[in-house]
Design a protein around this motif. Structure first.
Motif, PDB file in Angstrom:
ATOM      1  N   GLU B   9       0.798  -1.024   0.133  1.00 37.18           N
ATOM      2  CA  GLU B   9       0.052   0.096  -0.046  1.00 37.18           C
ATOM      3  C   GLU B   9       0.838   1.295  -0.045  1.00 37.18           C
ATOM      4  O   GLU B   9       1.644   1.559   1.079  1.00 37.18           O
ATOM      5  CB  GLU B   9      -0.891  -0.076   1.328  1.00 37.18           C
ATOM      6  CG  GLU B   9      -1.701  -1.290   1.396  1.00 37.18           C
ATOM      7  CD  GLU B   9      -3.184  -0.905   0.615  1.00 37.18           C
ATOM      8  OE1 GLU B   9      -3.395   0.131   0.240  1.00 37.18           O
ATOM      9  OE2 GLU B   9      -3.853  -1.989   0.376  1.00 37.18           O
ATOM     10  N   ASP B  11       0.322   4.305   0.311  1.00 39.19           N
ATOM     11  CA  ASP B  11      -0.055   5.317   1.436  1.00 39.19           C
ATOM     12  C   ASP B  11       0.614   5.096   2.743  1.00 39.19           C
ATOM     13  O   ASP B  11       0.629   5.955   3.502  1.00 39.19           O
ATOM     14  CB  ASP B  11      -1.709   5.543   1.485  1.00 39.19           C
ATOM     15  CG  ASP B  11      -2.243   6.204   0.473  1.00 39.19           C
ATOM     16  OD1 ASP B  11      -1.391   7.023  -0.167  1.00 39.19           O
ATOM     17  OD2 ASP B  11      -3.448   6.273   0.413  1.00 39.19           O
ATOM     18  N   ILE B  12       1.126   3.850   2.760  1.00 40.71           N
ATOM     19  CA  ILE B  12       1.882   3.717   4.029  1.00 40.71           C
ATOM     20  C   ILE B  12       2.906   4.363   4.407  1.00 40.71           C
ATOM     21  O   ILE B  12       3.309   4.790   5.439  1.00 40.71           O
ATOM     22  CB  ILE B  12       2.203   2.129   4.147  1.00 40.71           C
ATOM     23  CG1 ILE B  12       2.445   1.572   5.650  1.00 40.71           C
ATOM     24  CG2 ILE B  12       3.585   2.113   3.197  1.00 40.71           C
ATOM     25  CD1 ILE B  12       1.107   1.105   5.981  1.00 40.71           C
ATOM     26  N   ALA B  14       3.274   7.926   3.235  1.00 43.84           N
ATOM     27  CA  ALA B  14       2.801   9.193   4.094  1.00 43.84           C
ATOM     28  C   ALA B  14       2.538   8.921   5.350  1.00 43.84           C
ATOM     29  O   ALA B  14       2.838   9.911   6.131  1.00 43.84           O
ATOM     30  CB  ALA B  14       1.537   9.698   3.057  1.00 43.84           C
ATOM     31  N   LEU B  15       1.766   8.028   5.668  1.00 43.83           N
ATOM     32  CA  LEU B  15       1.429   7.629   7.059  1.00 43.83           C
ATOM     33  C   LEU B  15       2.379   7.761   8.148  1.00 43.83           C
ATOM     34  O   LEU B  15       2.508   8.272   8.916  1.00 43.83           O
ATOM     35  CB  LEU B  15       0.620   6.265   6.997  1.00 43.83           C
ATOM     36  CG  LEU B  15      -0.113   6.014   8.294  1.00 43.83           C
ATOM     37  CD1 LEU B  15      -1.026   7.014   8.759  1.00 43.83           C
ATOM     38  CD2 LEU B  15      -0.749   4.560   8.338  1.00 43.83           C
TER      39      LEU B  15
END
Lengths: 462, 122
Positions: B9, B11-12, B14-15
């Protein structure tokens, strides 16, 4: 002396007959006197023979016989024997008159001796004839009595047998009723077990998808939770920067927050789509056939199966191919049930290609294996050009079905999957749905080592 | 601490960068990201000396997290990097397999970052 033989025979015949009759019909205390009467007759006969004085004994004979007859005639109990007595009566009277006339008026007797002899002879013949006919009647009656007795015995035996048989029938009926009840109970239990099993198979196929879906939902949920929390922290930081007058930094943080919100929204929608897919699978089945777009149905469940398996195991990969006949349009089916059949066939196909892929060893150098599952729809037409049948085929290039298993694949509880992986009900339920509920056919074409193709054939009513 | 995060993923990244922004700013931690098992192995072949902790997801297309774990534990014995697996809640099967393959620790998805930070301090 020669005359006295006749009275002996007459008296013996009469007394023995009466005794016999009394013996059978009563009164019982009369039997003995008649028994003695027999002896008395014999005694008279012997005394006549010894004394040689036939005149006195002759008169005793007459008196005795007349007395015997008169006595018997008067008895009510012996009324049935009056016929017998009538046989003797003329002879007794005529022979008495004969002797009386001879004794009192020998002259008169002499001149009419021929008449007297004839009368005596006639009465004797009469006696013999009557006795003979009575004897015959008696014998016939006795024979009839025996037959009647036999009949009675037979009837009694039949009656007893009938009672026995009736008891037996009652017993057997009770047994049968009990067995019938037991069978009915067993059937009921089987039916409820069957419906439980069907339910558990439904839950199993639902469970297969939910497991994957639940797994899959963790990812978007992870982002939604964490991005919202981190955004809250960022807002705090932004407030601090604003208070410190760092407009530039505050604007940068605001941008990050906006991006985060977009991510939250994106992952929220992703979760929503996953849940919707799941709900579609579990929605209530009303069992009503409705016009259904077969291509759309096949496509929906093809994707559902693929994503379900992908969700569970991301390493799972297979080429999906569809070859839809666009001319099929709508067919009356129980959409949810046919969907389940398609789902089941596709899940099996994906399982088959994955098995084949996993079985290829690492040192294998031949042409590369491309796991492929294809869904094909097609139709057959009547001579008039109307659709008579619609086919939905699910084809894989896995290892195919071993010949030994081929006959059993539609049997309940038969599975080639390792224990715990399959209920063994998928194909048997699919078979039921296609054949019983839809009057169709579920066909399998199989090439061992090269793959299998399952075809649902649905009749179309025009 | 140098940490490699492996997850398909995107987006991991950014997280993690936002969740650990303070630590990154203060240079307490340094993060690298790989979006597949293959990427992770490629990165490690260059940087295995400085990588102290690997955080890996299990369900990934291509090479799974379990396969990656197996290979890391086979290849990098000295010094062995700490491998922490991210498992789905209640997935006992993957948990047990990872444990057998030598995973050092586990966190569950959705990731509780406060909990993760506590672990990193120790």
């Amino acid at each position: 002396m020669s005359v006295s033989v006749v009275p002996l025979v007459v008296s013996l015949a009469l007394t023995t007959r009466i005794r016999k009759y009394v013996k059978v019909n009563g009164p019982a205390n009369w039997e003995k006197p008649f028994y003695y009467a027999i002896f008395f007759s014999v005694f008279l006969f012997l005394s006549e023979a010894i004394l040689q004085n036939s005149d006195i004994v002759k008169w005793i004979w007459h008196i005795y016989l007349i007395a015997l007859l008169t006595f018997s005639w008067k008895q009510k109990e012996l009324q049935a024997l009056k016929g017998l007595m009538l046989a003797f009566l003329p002879f007794v009277i005529i022979s008495f008159l004969n002797d009386l006339t001879e004794g009192i008026a020998p002259g008169f007797f002499k001149s009419y001796e021929e008449y007297f002899k004839s009368a005596t002879l006639l009465s004797f013949i009469w006696m013999v004839a009557i006795l003979y006919s009575q004897n015959r009647q008696l014998k016939a009656a006795e024979k009839e009595k025996i037959i009647r007795q036999q009949e009675d015995e037979l009837n009694r035996a039949i009656a007893i047998r009938k009672v026995e048989l009736e008891a037996l029938v009652t017993e057997r009926t009770a047994e049968l009723t009990k067995q019938k009840e037991e069978l009915e109970n067993a059937l009921q239990e089987l039916q409820s077990t069957q419906s439980q099993l069907i339910q558990s198979e439904k839950m199993a196929s639902l469970g297969e998808l939910t497991a994957g879906i639940a797994h899959e939902i963790q990812n978007p949920l992870n982002f939604v939770n964490n991005f919202s929390e981190v955004s809250s922290e960022l807002i705090d930081e932004m407030k601090d920067e604003l208070a410190a007058g760092n407009w530039q930094l505050a604007a940068e943080i605001a941008n990050d927050v906006k991006q985060n919100l977009e991510k939250i929204s994106h992952h929220g929608k992703r979760a929503d789509a996953i849940v919707k897919g799941m709900l579609q699978h579990s929605r209530k089945n009303n069992g009503i056939k409705e016009p259904t777009n077969i291509n759309a149905l096949a496509d929906e469940f093809f994707r559902l199966a693929y994503h379900g398996l992908r969700a569970k195991d991301k390493s799972f990969n297979a080429t999906m191919k569809t070859d839809f006949d666009e001319g099929i349009g709508n067919v009356d089916v129980i959409a949810q049930d046919i969907g389940r059949v398609i789902l089941n066939l596709i899940t099996n196909a994906f399982y088959a290609v994955t098995e084949k892929k996993n079985s290829i060893s690492k040192d294998y150098t031949g042409p590369s294996y491309e796991p492929t599952v294809t869904v094909i729809t097609s139709k057959t037409l009547t001579p008039a050009g109307k659709i008579s049948q619609v086919m939905i085929s699910v084809k894989d290039n896995g290892n195919g079905i071993p010949q030994a298993a081929l006959d059993k694949i539609f049997q309940p509880f038969f599975t080639t999957k390792p224990s715990g992986r399959g209920t063994g009900l998928g194909l048997s339920l699919s078979y039921e749905i296609v054949t019983k509920a839809h009057g169709g056919e579920l066909r399998v074409d199989n090439k061992e080592g090269e793959g299998a193709e399952f075809t649902i054939i649905l009749p179309v009513k025009n | 601490m140098n940490i490699l995060v492996v997850d398909d993923e995107r987006d991991i990244q950014a997280l993690f960068e936002q969740r650990f922004r303070k630590e990154i700013r203060e240079k307490n931690h340094e993060f690298a990201f790989a979006f597949s098992g293959e990427d992770a192995l490629a990165y490690l072949s260059q940087n295995h000396n400085k990588t102290e902790l690997i955080l890996s997801d299990i369900n990934m297309p291509g090479m799974t997290g379990l396969e990656l774990l197996k290979q890391i534990k086979q290849k990098y014995i000295n010094p062995p990097p700490v491998v922490m697996m991210i498992t789905a809640y209640g997935d006992a099967e993957n948990f047990n397999t990872a444990k057998q393959l030598g995973a050092d620790d586990f966190i569950t998805k959705p990731v509780d970052f406060t909990y993760l930070k506590e672990k990193l301090k120790i």
